[in-house]
Design a protein around this motif. Structure first.
Motif, PDB file in Angstrom:
ATOM      1  N   ALA A  94       3.107  15.106  -5.753  1.00  0.00           N
ATOM      2  CA  ALA A  94       2.872  13.939  -6.607  1.00  0.00           C
ATOM      3  C   ALA A  94       2.769  14.342  -8.073  1.00  0.00           C
ATOM      4  N   ALA A  95       2.190  15.525  -8.330  1.00  0.00           N
ATOM      5  CA  ALA A  95       2.088  16.007  -9.700  1.00  0.00           C
ATOM      6  C   ALA A  95       3.452  16.438 -10.239  1.00  0.00           C
ATOM      7  N   ARG A  96       4.285  16.989  -9.373  1.00  0.00           N
ATOM      8  CA  ARG A  96       5.609  17.432  -9.795  1.00  0.00           C
ATOM      9  C   ARG A  96       6.605  16.279  -9.873  1.00  0.00           C
ATOM     10  N   ILE A  97       6.502  15.355  -8.918  1.00  0.00           N
ATOM     11  CA  ILE A  97       7.486  14.267  -8.817  1.00  0.00           C
ATOM     12  C   ILE A  97       6.732  12.944  -8.778  1.00  0.00           C
ATOM     13  N   PRO A  98       6.268  12.445  -9.926  1.00  0.00           N
ATOM     14  CA  PRO A  98       5.461  11.216  -9.948  1.00  0.00           C
ATOM     15  C   PRO A  98       6.321   9.961  -9.802  1.00  0.00           C
ATOM     16  N   VAL A  99       6.942   9.799  -8.623  1.00  0.00           N
ATOM     17  CA  VAL A  99       7.876   8.706  -8.372  1.00  0.00           C
ATOM     18  C   VAL A  99       7.517   8.040  -7.057  1.00  0.00           C
ATOM     19  N   SER A 100       7.750   6.731  -6.954  1.00  0.00           N
ATOM     20  CA  SER A 100       7.549   6.048  -5.687  1.00  0.00           C
ATOM     21  C   SER A 100       8.451   6.658  -4.618  1.00  0.00           C
ATOM     22  N   GLY A 101       8.022   6.564  -3.376  1.00  0.00           N
ATOM     23  CA  GLY A 101       8.856   7.064  -2.291  1.00  0.00           C
ATOM     24  C   GLY A 101       8.160   8.046  -1.383  1.00  0.00           C
ATOM     25  N   SER A 365      -8.150  -4.753   4.787  1.00  0.00           N
ATOM     26  CA  SER A 365      -7.857  -3.892   3.642  1.00  0.00           C
ATOM     27  C   SER A 365      -6.884  -2.779   4.020  1.00  0.00           C
ATOM     28  N   VAL A 366      -6.990  -2.263   5.248  1.00  0.00           N
ATOM     29  CA  VAL A 366      -6.039  -1.247   5.717  1.00  0.00           C
ATOM     30  C   VAL A 366      -4.636  -1.837   5.766  1.00  0.00           C
ATOM     31  N   LEU A 367      -4.532  -3.015   6.332  1.00  0.00           N
ATOM     32  CA  LEU A 367      -3.242  -3.697   6.414  1.00  0.00           C
ATOM     33  C   LEU A 367      -2.664  -3.933   5.017  1.00  0.00           C
ATOM     34  N   LEU A 368      -3.529  -4.246   4.079  1.00  0.00           N
ATOM     35  CA  LEU A 368      -3.103  -4.487   2.704  1.00  0.00           C
ATOM     36  C   LEU A 368      -2.450  -3.243   2.104  1.00  0.00           C
ATOM     37  N   ILE A 369      -3.060  -2.080   2.304  1.00  0.00           N
ATOM     38  CA  ILE A 369      -2.522  -0.839   1.742  1.00  0.00           C
ATOM     39  C   ILE A 369      -1.229  -0.445   2.442  1.00  0.00           C
ATOM     40  N   PHE A 370      -1.203  -0.519   3.762  1.00  0.00           N
ATOM     41  CA  PHE A 370       0.011  -0.171   4.499  1.00  0.00           C
ATOM     42  C   PHE A 370       1.158  -1.113   4.138  1.00  0.00           C
ATOM     43  N   GLN A 371       0.830  -2.394   4.014  1.00  0.00           N
ATOM     44  CA  GLN A 371       1.857  -3.382   3.718  1.00  0.00           C
ATOM     45  C   GLN A 371       2.383  -3.215   2.297  1.00  0.00           C
ATOM     46  N   MET A 372       1.588  -2.613   1.440  1.00  0.00           N
ATOM     47  CA  MET A 372       2.029  -2.309   0.092  1.00  0.00           C
ATOM     48  C   MET A 372       2.910  -1.064   0.075  1.00  0.00           C
ATOM     49  N   GLY A 373       2.630  -0.097   0.947  1.00  0.00           N
ATOM     50  CA  GLY A 373       3.357   1.165   0.931  1.00  0.00           C
ATOM     51  C   GLY A 373       4.774   1.072   1.444  1.00  0.00           C
ATOM     52  N   GLN A 374       4.980   0.343   2.541  1.00  0.00           N
ATOM     53  CA  GLN A 374       6.303   0.340   3.162  1.00  0.00           C
ATOM     54  C   GLN A 374       7.409  -0.218   2.267  1.00  0.00           C
ATOM     55  N   PRO A 375       7.212  -1.343   1.558  1.00  0.00           N
ATOM     56  CA  PRO A 375       8.303  -1.841   0.700  1.00  0.00           C
ATOM     57  C   PRO A 375       8.746  -0.829  -0.348  1.00  0.00           C
ATOM     58  N   ARG A 376       7.837   0.041  -0.779  1.00  0.00           N
ATOM     59  CA  ARG A 376       8.189   1.019  -1.792  1.00  0.00           C
ATOM     60  C   ARG A 376       9.027   2.150  -1.211  1.00  0.00           C
ATOM     61  N   ILE A 377       8.933   2.362   0.112  1.00  0.00           N
ATOM     62  CA  ILE A 377       9.846   3.307   0.764  1.00  0.00           C
ATOM     63  C   ILE A 377      11.245   2.691   0.826  1.00  0.00           C
ATOM     64  N   TRP A 378      11.335   1.428   1.272  1.00  0.00           N
ATOM     65  CA  TRP A 378      12.623   0.711   1.271  1.00  0.00           C
ATOM     66  C   TRP A 378      13.253   0.805  -0.130  1.00  0.00           C
TER      67      TRP A 378
END
Length: 576
Positions: A94-101, A365-378
């Motif tokens: 994360a420090a080397r590659i501060p990009v979504s994904g 709240s767990v669902l909220l974080i997971f649901q936020m993470g997956q679209p950023r992988i797409w």
């Protein structure tokens, strides 16, 4: 030709993409990625806690304690150490590659496109299946909470079809055998869903409607913005940490030390039977790395957020496990709501209701974080051309990956109506562990590239040349009997097949040990890789088979679409 499949995306390209934007894919025309940079260390730490303190501490910890007894605390420590190694590797990336994904982007820079696709496809499964599991768990707590207020939802609208059918069959078998005492209240409830559900013949209308409802609500919140998600997350985390600490303090007054003996009633093997449920509780910190482009200072803040959240959650998990197994006998903890159960068991019913309310908030709240993470992988895979452009479009008003968020909602909401909690928990764990293995391996590969040594966070280098071979030899001596037993076929394939992943682990361990001695690899990534791979072996043959089938489907998509449309591939073709 083979070299094309492992073409790497240079770090300079990744970072320049972020600086110049993705206007062709995201359609904002501004020369910027369009994502709002609003997250700091506290926000990231809270997001990690939000994702980790949830379904695990309020649900799967009970089943793990049932198998492992008070010794389940050892499993929490082992899992935390394993995740700690992986978290340090994530932090360096994360420090080397501060990009979504997340791990997908890291793998693209270290292993190449094919491996990046595999890990990206794996992450899609991890987040989707994890979201489904959390939605189902939330539904169970929400239904129980409504029952406490005398609001009843028909059973056939609160569970999956398979659980109801299996319970119906199981009760018939137990009744025919005269074992009526083995019919639990949970089995009775599930069987009622089957018998009361409307339908035609063997087709029954059975679906988990609360799970569908919460996914729709959370998807909408994620869709309208990261700032709104942050505020909701922070509020929920403060509340549930307060509840968890109160539970620990109050529970201490009701501990009976005799319940901690024997500490490991089913031995170490029994402790490890809970690995899926316990590890499922820890996967949340992975989601933090998907928000890199929404951080104010990702190179400084992401490593801190990951590590802080992991340490806080580990301490809370260990204390909760000790309180649970101290308040009641471990044999009583095979329930879906263990925290609420133990307080009801000692007569504190009002506290039980409060815990049920906090569990509803915590799992949301767990669902909220997971649901936020997956679209950023797409979004990240789409940016690279491996998925259609629509997945990387940023909403002009809300500044979120809108299309990907909607697709994620559909992918999670529909299966949540019909799937079984145990099945999806196991599949989530093996997918996450695989991601961790590749991230740890990726750090080892990147260590040789001086260009990538400029990140602000660095894993301290410890020479593994003698440590890993020494640990390998020591493990062989200590575990010689179970290791030699792997080579003895009992004639029962159904039992023996679950030992097959161990052979792969032994082979990988030998290769890594030799490489450590020859190349003097960094100890922490090596320990992360080996420990995560070992936990994968504990998940059994069936989960490995399902996982490999999913990866096989992903390869068909890659060779059918991703390889031909890869932006990196087109660039290299123009230059050649």
């Amino acid at each position: 030709m083979l070299k094309n499949y492992f073409r790497k995306k240079p770090l300079s390209n990744i970072l320049s993409d972020v600086e110049s934007g993705y206007s062709d894919g995201e359609g904002n025309g501004s020369g910027l990625s369009g994502l709002k940079k609003v997250l700091g260390v506290r926000d990231l730490t809270f997001m990690g806690i939000a994702a980790v303190i949830g379904a695990g501490i309020f649900s799967t910890i009970g089943e793990a304690a049932f198998h492992g007894g008070p010794g389940v605390t050892i499993l929490f420590v082992l899992t935390a150490v394993t995740c700690g190694f992986s978290a340090l590797c994530y932090a360096e990336f994360a420090a080397r590659i501060p990009v979504s994904g997340s791990a997908y982007t890291y793998a693209y820079a270290s292993f190449g496109e094919l491996i990046a696709w595999i890990i990206g496809w794996d992450l899609l499964m991890e987040y989707a299946i994890g979201n489904i599991a959390v939605a189902i768990s939330w539904s169970q707590y929400f239904t129980n909470l409504l029952e406490g207020f005398h609001i009843h939802i028909p059973e056939y609208l609160t569970m999956d079809y398979l659980s109801a059918f299996r319970a119906h069959e199981k009760i018939q078998q137990l009744t025919a055998a005269g074992n009526i005492s083995e019919i639990t209240s949970q089995l009775q409830r599930q069987a009622v869903a089957w018998s009361s559900a409307p339908g035609i013949g063997h087709f029954k209308l059975i679906a988990d409607i609360p799970a569908l409802a919460i996914v729709i609500a959370i998807t909408y919140l994620v869709y309208i913005g990261i700032r709104e998600t942050k505020r909701a997350t922070n509020a929920m985390v403060i509340l549930k940490i307060g509840i968890v600490i109160a539970v620990i303090v109050l529970g201490c007054f009701y501990i009976t030390p005799e319940n901690w003996s024997p500490f490991m009633p089913n031995g170490f093997r029994g402790v490890m039977r809970g690995v899926s449920g316990v590890f499922f509780a820890y996967i949340g910190f992975d989601a933090i790395s998907t928000t890199a482009e929404e951080c104010k200072n990702p190179q400084r803040d992401l490593p801190k957020g990951m590590i802080y959240s992991l340490v806080i959650c580990t301490v809370l998990y260990i204390l909760i496990a000790l309180v649970l197994t101290g308040m009641v006998n471990y044999k009583e903890l095979a329930v879906g709501d263990p925290l609420a159960f133990v307080f009801a068991r000692v007569g504190l019913h009002q506290i039980s209701y409060i815990i049920s309310i906090s569990a509803v908030i915590a799992t949301a709240s767990v669902l909220l974080i997971f649901q936020m993470g997956q679209p950023r992988i797409w979004m990240s895979m789409s940016r690279d051309g491996l998925l259609p452009k629509a997945f990387s479009k940023i909403h002009p008003k809300y500044k979120t990956p809108g299309f990907s968020t909607i697709v994620t909602g559909i992918v999670v909401a529909v299966p949540a109506l019909f799937m079984n909690l145990t099945e999806v928990t196991d599949l989530t764990s093996i997918g996450t562990l695989f991601a961790f293995v590749l991230v740890c391996g990726g750090v080892l590969v990147l260590d040789k590239d001086e260009q990538l040594q400029k990140g602000r966070f660095r894993i301290p280098y410890i020479n593994s040349r003698y440590i890993i071979p020494g640990l390998f030899i020591g493990a062989l001596i200590v575990f010689w009997q179970p290791v030699s037993g792997l080579f003895t076929y009992s004639g029962d394939w159904h039992t023996y097949k679950d030992t097959l992943p161990y052979f792969l682990f032994i082979l990988v361990s030998i290769v890594i040990t030799v490489l450590c001695f020859i190349k003097r690899l960094s100890l922490i990534p090596v320990m992360g890789l080996l420990s995560c791979f070992y936990l994968m072996t504990e998940l059994g043959y069936t989960n490995w088979l399902r996982f490999l089938i999913w990866l096989g489907l992903g390869l068909l998509v890659y060779f059918g679409y991703g390889y031909r449309n890869s932006k990196l591939g087109k660039t290299l073709k123009r230059l050649s």
